[in-house]
Motif scaffolding. Structure first.
Motif, PDB file in Angstrom:
ATOM      1  N   ASN A 385       6.871 -16.910   0.433  1.00  0.00           N
ATOM      2  CA  ASN A 385       8.141 -16.169   0.446  1.00  0.00           C
ATOM      3  C   ASN A 385       8.653 -16.019   1.874  1.00  0.00           C
ATOM      4  O   ASN A 385       8.731 -14.910   2.402  1.00  0.00           O
ATOM      5  CB  ASN A 385       7.953 -14.784  -0.187  1.00  0.00           C
ATOM      6  N   PRO A 386       9.009 -17.139   2.527  1.00  0.00           N
ATOM      7  CA  PRO A 386       9.372 -17.094   3.945  1.00  0.00           C
ATOM      8  C   PRO A 386      10.577 -16.192   4.220  1.00  0.00           C
ATOM      9  O   PRO A 386      11.525 -16.134   3.439  1.00  0.00           O
ATOM     10  CB  PRO A 386       9.697 -18.555   4.270  1.00  0.00           C
ATOM     11  N   GLY A 387      10.476 -15.466   5.326  1.00  0.00           N
ATOM     12  CA  GLY A 387      11.596 -14.646   5.763  1.00  0.00           C
ATOM     13  C   GLY A 387      11.824 -13.390   4.959  1.00  0.00           C
ATOM     14  O   GLY A 387      12.901 -12.782   5.040  1.00  0.00           O
ATOM     15  N   THR A 388      10.821 -12.960   4.192  1.00  0.00           N
ATOM     16  CA  THR A 388      10.950 -11.726   3.413  1.00  0.00           C
ATOM     17  C   THR A 388       9.683 -10.893   3.568  1.00  0.00           C
ATOM     18  O   THR A 388       8.658 -11.377   4.058  1.00  0.00           O
ATOM     19  CB  THR A 388      11.175 -12.005   1.909  1.00  0.00           C
ATOM     20  N   SER A 389       9.750  -9.654   3.124  1.00  0.00           N
ATOM     21  CA  SER A 389       8.579  -8.776   3.156  1.00  0.00           C
ATOM     22  C   SER A 389       8.755  -7.668   2.119  1.00  0.00           C
ATOM     23  O   SER A 389       9.846  -7.494   1.560  1.00  0.00           O
ATOM     24  CB  SER A 389       8.386  -8.171   4.555  1.00  0.00           C
ATOM     25  N   THR A 390       7.677  -6.937   1.857  1.00  0.00           N
ATOM     26  CA  THR A 390       7.707  -5.900   0.824  1.00  0.00           C
ATOM     27  C   THR A 390       7.034  -4.617   1.280  1.00  0.00           C
ATOM     28  O   THR A 390       6.154  -4.629   2.143  1.00  0.00           O
ATOM     29  CB  THR A 390       6.998  -6.368  -0.465  1.00  0.00           C
ATOM     30  N   ILE A 391       7.483  -3.523   0.667  1.00  0.00           N
ATOM     31  CA  ILE A 391       6.920  -2.196   0.917  1.00  0.00           C
ATOM     32  C   ILE A 391       6.802  -1.472  -0.422  1.00  0.00           C
ATOM     33  O   ILE A 391       7.622  -1.670  -1.323  1.00  0.00           O
ATOM     34  CB  ILE A 391       7.814  -1.360   1.858  1.00  0.00           C
ATOM     35  N   GLN A 392       5.791  -0.639  -0.536  1.00  0.00           N
ATOM     36  CA  GLN A 392       5.684   0.296  -1.647  1.00  0.00           C
ATOM     37  C   GLN A 392       5.506   1.691  -1.073  1.00  0.00           C
ATOM     38  O   GLN A 392       4.655   1.889  -0.201  1.00  0.00           O
ATOM     39  CB  GLN A 392       4.509  -0.057  -2.551  1.00  0.00           C
ATOM     40  N   ALA A 393       6.313   2.633  -1.537  1.00  0.00           N
ATOM     41  CA  ALA A 393       6.256   3.998  -1.015  1.00  0.00           C
ATOM     42  C   ALA A 393       6.156   4.971  -2.186  1.00  0.00           C
ATOM     43  O   ALA A 393       6.998   4.961  -3.087  1.00  0.00           O
ATOM     44  CB  ALA A 393       7.489   4.302  -0.180  1.00  0.00           C
ATOM     45  N   MET A 394       5.140   5.818  -2.154  1.00  0.00           N
ATOM     46  CA  MET A 394       4.860   6.718  -3.283  1.00  0.00           C
ATOM     47  C   MET A 394       4.879   8.175  -2.857  1.00  0.00           C
ATOM     48  O   MET A 394       4.660   8.508  -1.698  1.00  0.00           O
ATOM     49  CB  MET A 394       3.486   6.408  -3.875  1.00  0.00           C
ATOM     50  N   SER A 395       5.105   9.013  -3.860  1.00  0.00           N
ATOM     51  CA  SER A 395       4.966  10.447  -3.670  1.00  0.00           C
ATOM     52  C   SER A 395       4.595  11.077  -5.008  1.00  0.00           C
ATOM     53  O   SER A 395       4.412  10.381  -6.012  1.00  0.00           O
ATOM     54  CB  SER A 395       6.245  11.063  -3.114  1.00  0.00           C
ATOM     55  N   VAL A 396       4.489  12.390  -4.992  1.00  0.00           N
ATOM     56  CA  VAL A 396       4.148  13.125  -6.208  1.00  0.00           C
ATOM     57  C   VAL A 396       5.228  12.914  -7.266  1.00  0.00           C
ATOM     58  O   VAL A 396       6.424  12.879  -6.952  1.00  0.00           O
ATOM     59  CB  VAL A 396       4.014  14.633  -5.900  1.00  0.00           C
TER      60      VAL A 396
END
Length: 536
Positions: A385-396
């Protein structure tokens, strides 16, 4: 891209050649199935979802973005660790892992950062550097972790004991572990120190077991802390490589995984399993393994009379809490955006219990947030997946916040529900931007999941991902073991042991050991022989 290695269930299929049926394709069920298959048994695994893997699966959205749903990192994967040997064994050494580096977690408390460094002595030195006046406390804490886990290892192994041995030797093992498991994390740590900031930082990973210090069992805390102390690891190619590699091994051994197979009932007669019902189709069987959680197993799949025989009662233990998650796709690579491999645990201040207990949907990310960067952890991401990235952000995310919408269809709930998710997304994005300002202007795709999303896909009734809450009372429940009082019914999954991939995997081994008894040592010998030829 994974080649499809599972089948869609159909009522006209012939299952007469299978000896064991596993309900649920999470890592506990897949581990038990693989051990049985390697012992010469033919196993069918039934999954209600349209993809297998439970919390080890991943999902894709537009622009090719892919996110994990449950596996964010795994510990004890050093070349000398038994967990790596277990993974090598059930995947025939096809699954590869990458270290997250010297720092695997960074805890933010009240504007200050605290690094968790890989290696016990590095961990010790780093914390003493942060809290030089607490050196004796830190040394005692590490010693307590080690003592608790020695008792804990025996506690979990005791779950394979036959009743007569459990009542004698097992009673002693449980009593010795109770010294740690029957105290809360806060009770133990507050006796070591009155430094609230140190306690908050030491409990910075409490999201890994889903409870704040005043409610969690110190036994659970100790297990999770030790699990990651030597560093964090991530599977090459993403979390779904775990389940797909295991399924390939199962296929090679003549066993299979079937999707869209929603088991409605475990049928019993005269206290014996006689079959299971899927889509109103009865499949005869005398050997069933449930990997869908004890609550679902006893309250949803068994008759009242069968449940009564098992002395099943959850009055003293509630389900684990739910969570909110923001999935983010970015239009630049992890390197271009300087995304870290380590996870971020953010707390507004040192009052961890209050932040989590008294939060509301509007403020949740401002009080507590867990942020993971899967594309940065995976060296194969940029190639695929060139030129891209991912994040996961969690909370209650409390289930009660959303219960008014529980009977509405997935992806088609009221606008009020959608607005709640949109507000969470905005608040979480602002929190992420405050920590990583370079991300502004690069967010391309977003999606929010709530406890209702978890319920829809996992079938956990309260949207929990960790099964039963890891309170002290959890460790007193007598039915949390592979063998039930119903002949032919066994249990596996994180409820039987502990939260996470490693806990669920251990439950699969214990379940298989309960079934195979002395024959399980042949499987152990195969595993040890295979691991001697493995290079890491």
């Amino acid at each position: 891209m994974h080649k499809k290695n599972y089948e869609t269930f159909s009522s006209d299929m012939d299952f007469s050649g299978y000896e064991y049926f596993v309900i649920g394709s999470g890592i506990g069920g897949l581990t038990a199935a693989t051990w049985l298959a390697k012992a010469g048994k033919k196993v069918a695994v039934f999954e209600r979802h349209y993809v297998p893997g439970g919390f080890t699966h991943s999902f894709k959205r537009k622009h090719g973005f892919k996110w994990d749903v449950g596996v964010h990192y795994v510990g004890n994967m050093d070349k000398n660790e038994s967990l790596l040997g277990m993974f090598n064994f059930i995947t025939d050494d096809k699954l590869k892992w990458e270290s997250m580096g010297n720092v695997y977690d960074v805890v933010h408390v009240g504007g200050k950062k605290y690094q968790f460094r890989a290696g016990k002595e590095n961990f010790r030195k780093q914390f003493i550097a942060y809290f030089p006046k607490e050196e004796d406390v830190i040394n005692k804490y590490i010693s307590l972790i080690e003592k608790a886990n020695k008792r804990g290892a025996a506690f979990f192994f005791e779950k394979v004991f036959e009743p007569w041995l459990s009542k004698s030797l097992g009673w002693i093992i449980r009593k010795r572990y109770a010294h740690y498991s029957q105290k809360t994390t806060w009770e133990v740590l507050s006796k070591l120190t009155d430094n609230k900031l140190l306690i908050a930082v030491l409990c910075g990973q409490c999201g890994n077991y889903g409870l704040s210090p005043k409610y969690s069992s110190f036994g659970a805390h100790a297990m999770v802390i030790a699990h990651f102390m030597e560093g964090g690891y991530y599977p090459k190619g993403g979390a779904d490589k775990i389940c797909h590699n295991i399924i390939e091994v199962l296929n090679a051994l003549g066993s299979k995984v079937f999707i869209n197979a929603d088991v409605q009932e475990i049928i019993t007669k005269n206290n014996k399993v006689t079959g299971i019902k899927i889509d109103n189709t009865v499949i005869k069987s005398s050997n069933v393994i449930s990997n869908v959680g004890v609550d679902n197993t006893f309250n949803q799949l068994l008759s009242k009379s069968a449940k009564k025989r098992c002395n099943f009662n959850l009055r003293e233990v509630k389900p684990a809490s739910g969570h909110m998650c923001l999935y983010i796709g970015l239009n630049k690579s992890s390197a271009e955006l300087n995304l870290p491999k380590h996870n971020v645990w953010y707390y507004a201040n040192e009052n961890t219990d209050e932040l989590i207990e008294k939060t509301n949907l509007a403020d949740a990310p401002n009080n507590f947030a867990y942020i993971s960067f899967p594309s940065a952890k995976d060296s194969e991401w940029e190639t695929e997946n060139p030129g891209t990235s991912t994040i996961q952000a969690m909370s209650v995310g409390l289930y009660d916040w959303f219960s008014a919408y529980e009977n509405q269809p997935w992806m088609n709930r009221d606008d009020a529900y959608k607005k709640m998710k949109a507000n969470f997304e905005m608040t979480m994005l602002n929190k992420i931007y405050s920590l990583f300002p370079q991300l502004k202007g690069h967010v391309q795709v977003t999606e929010v999941s709530s406890p209702l999303s978890t319920r829809h896909f996992s079938n956990y009734k309260h949207g929990e991902i960790y099964g039963l809450a890891h309170t002290p009372n959890r460790f007193k429940l007598p039915f949390l073991r592979p063998k039930t009082k119903i002949k032919g019914l066994k249990l596996t999954g994180q409820d039987i042991t502990l939260v996470g991939v490693s806990g669920a995997m251990l439950s699969g081994v214990l379940c298989a050991t309960t079934i195979l008894k002395l024959r399980s040592w042949r499987v152990f010998k195969k595993m040890n022989k295979a691991n001697k030829t493995v290079t890491v």
